[in-house]
Write a protein that holds these residues in place. Structure first.
Motif, PDB file in Angstrom:
ATOM      1  N   VAL A  32      33.829  28.292  40.491  1.00  0.00           N
ATOM      2  CA  VAL A  32      34.668  27.298  39.822  1.00  0.00           C
ATOM      3  C   VAL A  32      35.742  26.817  40.795  1.00  0.00           C
ATOM      4  O   VAL A  32      36.606  27.575  41.216  1.00  0.00           O
ATOM      5  CB  VAL A  32      35.337  27.961  38.592  1.00  0.00           C
ATOM      6  CG1 VAL A  32      36.305  26.975  37.941  1.00  0.00           C
ATOM      7  CG2 VAL A  32      34.275  28.421  37.608  1.00  0.00           C
ATOM      8  N   THR A  33      35.637  25.565  41.223  1.00  0.00           N
ATOM      9  CA  THR A  33      36.714  25.053  42.110  1.00  0.00           C
ATOM     10  C   THR A  33      37.144  23.668  41.645  1.00  0.00           C
ATOM     11  O   THR A  33      37.417  22.796  42.449  1.00  0.00           O
ATOM     12  CB  THR A  33      36.193  24.929  43.573  1.00  0.00           C
ATOM     13  OG1 THR A  33      35.035  24.091  43.551  1.00  0.00           O
ATOM     14  CG2 THR A  33      35.895  26.283  44.175  1.00  0.00           C
TER      15      THR A  33
ATOM     16  N   LYS B 291      43.696  22.503  43.999  1.00  0.00           N
ATOM     17  CA  LYS B 291      43.892  21.448  44.996  1.00  0.00           C
ATOM     18  C   LYS B 291      45.382  21.183  45.194  1.00  0.00           C
ATOM     19  O   LYS B 291      45.771  20.302  45.933  1.00  0.00           O
ATOM     20  CB  LYS B 291      43.263  20.143  44.496  1.00  0.00           C
ATOM     21  CG  LYS B 291      41.844  19.917  44.965  1.00  0.00           C
ATOM     22  CD  LYS B 291      41.440  18.453  44.706  1.00  0.00           C
ATOM     23  CE  LYS B 291      40.023  18.209  45.170  1.00  0.00           C
ATOM     24  NZ  LYS B 291      39.080  19.230  44.702  1.00  0.00           N
ATOM     25  N   ALA B 292      46.210  21.963  44.455  1.00  0.00           N
ATOM     26  CA  ALA B 292      47.643  21.674  44.447  1.00  0.00           C
ATOM     27  C   ALA B 292      48.336  22.389  45.598  1.00  0.00           C
ATOM     28  O   ALA B 292      47.811  23.363  46.152  1.00  0.00           O
ATOM     29  CB  ALA B 292      48.234  22.126  43.121  1.00  0.00           C
TER      30      ALA B 292
ATOM     31  N   SER C  15      34.821  34.439  43.288  1.00  0.00           N
ATOM     32  CA  SER C  15      35.089  35.267  42.099  1.00  0.00           C
ATOM     33  C   SER C  15      36.549  35.206  41.654  1.00  0.00           C
ATOM     34  O   SER C  15      36.858  35.429  40.493  1.00  0.00           O
ATOM     35  CB  SER C  15      34.747  36.736  42.404  1.00  0.00           C
ATOM     36  OG  SER C  15      35.601  37.213  43.444  1.00  0.00           O
ATOM     37  N   ALA C  16      37.457  34.879  42.588  1.00  0.00           N
ATOM     38  CA  ALA C  16      38.885  34.828  42.238  1.00  0.00           C
ATOM     39  C   ALA C  16      39.544  33.766  43.113  1.00  0.00           C
ATOM     40  O   ALA C  16      38.840  33.029  43.816  1.00  0.00           O
ATOM     41  CB  ALA C  16      39.525  36.205  42.463  1.00  0.00           C
ATOM     42  N   TRP C  17      40.889  33.680  43.086  1.00  0.00           N
ATOM     43  CA  TRP C  17      41.526  32.582  43.821  1.00  0.00           C
ATOM     44  C   TRP C  17      42.739  33.093  44.579  1.00  0.00           C
ATOM     45  O   TRP C  17      43.530  33.857  44.027  1.00  0.00           O
ATOM     46  CB  TRP C  17      41.952  31.456  42.870  1.00  0.00           C
ATOM     47  CG  TRP C  17      42.277  30.180  43.587  1.00  0.00           C
ATOM     48  CD1 TRP C  17      43.506  29.630  43.773  1.00  0.00           C
ATOM     49  CD2 TRP C  17      41.360  29.297  44.236  1.00  0.00           C
ATOM     50  NE1 TRP C  17      43.429  28.477  44.499  1.00  0.00           N
ATOM     51  CE2 TRP C  17      42.115  28.231  44.802  1.00  0.00           C
ATOM     52  CE3 TRP C  17      39.971  29.287  44.424  1.00  0.00           C
ATOM     53  CZ2 TRP C  17      41.532  27.185  45.521  1.00  0.00           C
ATOM     54  CZ3 TRP C  17      39.386  28.253  45.141  1.00  0.00           C
ATOM     55  CH2 TRP C  17      40.170  27.199  45.673  1.00  0.00           C
ATOM     56  N   ASN C  18      42.835  32.700  45.861  1.00  0.00           N
ATOM     57  CA  ASN C  18      43.942  33.147  46.712  1.00  0.00           C
ATOM     58  C   ASN C  18      45.152  32.238  46.587  1.00  0.00           C
ATOM     59  O   ASN C  18      45.004  31.022  46.439  1.00  0.00           O
ATOM     60  CB  ASN C  18      43.494  33.107  48.183  1.00  0.00           C
ATOM     61  CG  ASN C  18      42.781  34.371  48.631  1.00  0.00           C
ATOM     62  OD1 ASN C  18      43.382  35.446  48.675  1.00  0.00           O
ATOM     63  ND2 ASN C  18      41.501  34.266  48.937  1.00  0.00           N
ATOM     64  N   SER C  19      46.351  32.835  46.680  1.00  0.00           N
ATOM     65  CA  SER C  19      47.516  32.031  47.070  1.00  0.00           C
ATOM     66  C   SER C  19      47.544  32.073  48.589  1.00  0.00           C
ATOM     67  O   SER C  19      46.918  32.964  49.185  1.00  0.00           O
ATOM     68  CB  SER C  19      48.799  32.674  46.517  1.00  0.00           C
ATOM     69  OG  SER C  19      49.014  33.925  47.188  1.00  0.00           O
TER      70      SER C  19
ATOM     71  N   THR D 183      38.940  22.887  49.800  1.00  0.00           N
ATOM     72  CA  THR D 183      39.041  23.603  48.522  1.00  0.00           C
ATOM     73  C   THR D 183      37.782  24.406  48.225  1.00  0.00           C
ATOM     74  O   THR D 183      37.830  25.539  47.769  1.00  0.00           O
ATOM     75  CB  THR D 183      39.278  22.581  47.386  1.00  0.00           C
ATOM     76  OG1 THR D 183      40.454  21.831  47.694  1.00  0.00           O
ATOM     77  CG2 THR D 183      39.447  23.269  46.037  1.00  0.00           C
ATOM     78  N   THR D 184      36.609  23.811  48.532  1.00  0.00           N
ATOM     79  CA  THR D 184      35.363  24.429  48.042  1.00  0.00           C
ATOM     80  C   THR D 184      34.663  25.313  49.078  1.00  0.00           C
ATOM     81  O   THR D 184      33.897  26.202  48.715  1.00  0.00           O
ATOM     82  CB  THR D 184      34.361  23.326  47.659  1.00  0.00           C
ATOM     83  OG1 THR D 184      34.054  22.577  48.868  1.00  0.00           O
ATOM     84  CG2 THR D 184      34.955  22.370  46.631  1.00  0.00           C
TER      85      THR D 184
END
Ligand code: TEU
Ligand code: CA
Length: 560
Positions: free
Chosen positions: A2-3, A9-10, A323-327, A485-486
C-alpha cells in the motif's frame, strides 16, 4: 504494497515553537509568530507542520510535562491564537500535527495532584504507585534524565514512577479510565480540526508485569528503565484501541516516537494493515556515533562510521518495505544538528555536505521530516561553557558524571555536550541579519548562534543555489517522482566507507542515489547508470559521472 496514502508522499516540517518566531518581544517563540511564518513553510513545499507540545506546562522539560492537555501554554499564546494558526495553515493547504505526551504528565496536572492525595479517589489509579520495599524504592530502575524512577509521596505513603524527570509522573495505562480520558482528550483536538499526532515515547506506555530489579549497566547504581519498559506486553492492544477510539474514520497522519524499537516492533506499531500508527521514529541510526565510554550513554565526541550508518538504514528500508512505513529524519529537538554531526560544518563544506545528507535521506522510502533550520544548513551551537546550556538532560548529565561520579573531567564533558546536547537543536531560528537573527526584538530564551549573519532564511530564500533551494527541489521530487515513494531499496557497495550508494526500483523505473561522505574526491562506477539516466539533482552543475567531488551527492532517474 500500500503506497497510495497521502502521508506517504508528504513532507513534515517540525516547528519547535519556543525557538521559531517570537511575536511579542519576550524572547520566547509563540503561536502568532508561527502564523506569521506560514508562507515561508509553504514556500519550502512542506505539507504538514509538527508542533512540539504547546499545552499548558510548567516547562520543566520544555513542554513535555503537561499540566493541562486542554489549554495552551500562556508563553505561546491563547486558544484563539491556536485556532488562528490552524485556520491560516489550512487556508494554505498546510496540515497541523500535534505532539501528544501521554506516557506521563506534569506533576502539576490536576490528574496527578488528585491522585497523590489518597488511594481511593477517581484519579488515584491514573498513575503508577507502589509501596516501599524494605523502606526503600520498589526497585533499582533509573530514569532517562538520571536518578531513580521512584519518588516518595508522604500523603500516600507510597512511591510514584517517573521515567523522566521527577516532575513527569508516568500515567497508568493499565487503568481503562485513564485510557478513556486520554482518548477523550485526543478527540477534543481532532474535533478542533488538527490533522495528526506525534506520540511522545508511545512505546513506553505498557509497563512490564514484573517490577523486579533490572541489570545495572557499567557500574551505574541503576538499571536503565528505557531498556526495561520499552515495547511492553500490551502496547499493540493500547495502540489498536487508540486507533478505534481516535484515528478510525479520520484521515490523520500519526507517528509514534519509539526509543529502542526494533524492525519487528515497527512492523506491528507502523504496520500497513495493523491499524495502529502510520509510522514510527526509530532511534537506531541516531545511536551509532562511536562511544568510547558506554557507561556515559549518549555522551561522546566521536564520528559515526559510514558502514554502520548504511547497515542501519538498510535494515530499516528493507525490513519495513511492503509491510510497514518508515519515517525519515536526521534532526529533531533532541538531536544535534546533522550537518555538524554527520556532515562538515566548516565554511567550505557546510552547504554541500548539508545537501549531500538531504539527498541521501530524501531518496529513501518513507515520510521525511525537516526540522526547523535544517533547510538552511543551520549548525549545532558549539557552546563553550556550562552556563550556555539550559536543557535539563544536559545539565543533569554534567553534574552526575563530572561532580557526583567524577567519571569524566569538566572539559571532556563540555566537549561531549558541545557535540550531543539537545540545546544544539534549540537555538533560535535564524531569519535574517537583524539583531537576534530576527527571532526576537527582546532577549532570546537561549542564545542565537552567532553564525546567523551568514546562515539565515533571508539570504537562503534569495539564493537559488542555497540549501533552502535544494530542499525545495528535493521536496518537489518527492511530490512528482513516484519511484521515490513506491520503489524498493537495494544498497550498493556495502563495505564502501566513503560513498553511500543505493538503488530504488519500481518495475522498469530506477532511481540511483550517490553520496560522498568525505572531503576527498572519489572515483566510482555504477552499472545502474545506463545511458538515458537523467540527473534529477546534484551538488554541482556539471556531471562527471565517475568522479565524486568532496561531499558530492547526486540522484539519477532511469526510466526504460
Ligand atoms: O524524547 C524521548 C527520549 O527518548 C529522550 O530520552 C530523548 O531521545 C533523549 O533526550 C535524547 O538524548 C521525548 C521527547 O522528544 C523529549 O524532548 C522529552 O524530553 C522526552 O520524550 C520526555 O517527554
Ligand atoms: Ca513570545
Amino acid at each position: 504494497t500500500v503506497t497510495n496514502q497521502w502521508w506517504q508522499k508528504a513532507v513534515v516540517y517540525q516547528v519547535y515553537p519556543r525557538s521559531f518566531q517570537d511575536s511579542n518581544g519576550d524572547g520566547i517563540g509563540d503561536l502568532p509568530g508561527i502564523t506569521s511564518r506560514l508562507d515561508y513553510i509553504k514556500q519550502l513545499g512542506a505539507d504538514v507542520i509538527w508542533l512540539n507540545p504547546i499545552y499548558r506546562s510548567p516547562g520543566v522539560d520544555n513542554g513535555y510535562d503537561i499540566s493541562d492537555y486542554y489549554d495552551i501554554n500562556p508563553e505561546f499564546g491563547t486558544m484563539a491564537d491556536f485556532e488562528t494558526l490552524l485556520a491560516n495553515a489550512h487556508q494554505r493547504g498546510l496540515k497541523i500535527m500535534m505532539d501528544i505526551v501521554v506516557n506521563h504528565s506534569s506533576n502539576q496536572n490536576k490528574w496527578f495532584t488528585e491522585s497523590a492525595k489518597s488511594k481511593d479517589n477517581p484519579y488515584s489509579d491514573y498513575y503508577i504507585w507502589r509501596d516501599p520495599v524494605d523502606g526503600h524504592a520498589p526497585n533499582n530502575w533509573g530514569g532517562f534524565f538520571g536518578g531513580s524512577v521512584w519518588e516518595y509521596v508522604e500523603s500516600r505513603q507510597q512511591y510514584y514512577m517517573h521515567s523522566f524527570a521527577v516532575e513527569q509522573p508516568d500515567l497508568n495505562w493499565e487503568n481503562p479510565k485513564l485510557r478513556q480520558a486520554v482518548y477523550d482528550m485526543m478527540n477534543f483536538w481532532v474535533d478542533k480540526g488538527v490533522d495528526g499526532f506525534r506520540l511522545d515515547v508511545i512505546n513506553l506506555i505498557s509497563k512490564p508485569t514484573s517490577f523486579a530489579d533490572g541489570q545495572p549497566n557499567n557500574g551505574e547504581p541503576f538499571a536503565d528503565v528505557g531498556d526495561i519498559i520499552a515495547n511492553g506486553p500490551r502496547l499493540s492492544e493500547y495502540l489498536q484501541e487508540m486507533h478505534q477510539q481516535v484515528f478510525a474514520g479520520h484521515d490523520l497522519i500519526t507517528v509514534g516516537e519509539t526509543p529502542s524499537a526494533t524492525v519487528a516492533d515497527a512492523k506491528q506499531s507502523a504496520g500497513l494493515t495493523t491499524n495502529e500508527l502510520n509510522m514510527v521514529f526509530e532511534f537506531e541510526h541516531m545511536g551509532l556515533d562511536g562511544n568510547p565510554a558506554p557507561e556515559l550513554g549518549k555522551w561522546n565526541d566521536q564520528p559515526v562510521k559510514l558502514v554502520d550508518l548504511k547497515q542501519s538504514l538498510t535494515k530499516w528500508q528493507t525490513g519495513l518495505h511492503g509491510s510497514a512505513w518508515n519515517s525519515l529524519y536526521w534532526n529533531n529537538h533532541d538531536q544535534p544538528r546533522i550537518v555538524s554531526r554527520f556532515g562538515n560544518d566548516t565554511a567550505k563544506y557546510r552547504e554541500v555536505s548539508a545537501k549531500m545528507l538531504a539527498t541521501l535521506l530524501h531518496g529513501l522510502q518513507g515520510t521525511p521530516y525537516v526540522y526547523e533550520g535544517e533547510e538552511l544548513g543551520m549548525t549545532s551551537a558549539h557552546f563553550k561553557q556550562l552556563s550556555d546550556y539550559q536543557d535539563l538532560e544536559s545539565l543533569n548529565a554534567y553534574h552526575h558524571f563530572v561532580d557526583d561520579e567524577q567519571r569524566v573531567t569538566a572539559d571532556t564533558m563540555l566537549t561531549y555536550l558541545a557535540k550531543m546536547s539537545r540545546d544544539n537543536a534549540r537555538t533560535p531560528m535564524q531569519w535574517n541579519t537583524s539583531a537576534q537573527a530576527g527571532f526576537t526584538t527582546g532577549q532570546p530564551w537561549l542564545q542565537v548562534n552567532p553564525n546567523y549573519t551568514t546562515i539565515n532564511a533571508a539570504q537562503a530564500t534569495a539564493d537559488n543555489a542555497s540549501t533552502f533551494a535544494y530542499y525545495q527541489q528535493l521536496i518537489k521530487l518527492r511530490h512528482t517522482v513516484p519511484v521515490i515513494t513506491t520503489g524498493d531499496y537495494q544498497l550498493l557497495d556495502a563495505d564502501d566507507d566513503a560513498v553511500y550508494a543505493y538503488l530504488r526500483t519500481d518495475g522498469p523505473t530506477k532511481l540511483l542515489v550517490i553520496a560522498n561522505f568525505t572531503d576527498q574526491t572519489q572515483t566510482r562506477h555504477y552499472d545502474a547508470l545506463a545511458d538515458g539516466a537523467k540527473r534529477l539533482i546534484g551538488n554541482y552543475e556539471d556531471d562527471a559521472a565517475d568522479t565524486l567531488r568532496p561531499y558530492e551527492a547526486k540522484m539519477y532517474l532511469m526510466e526504460k
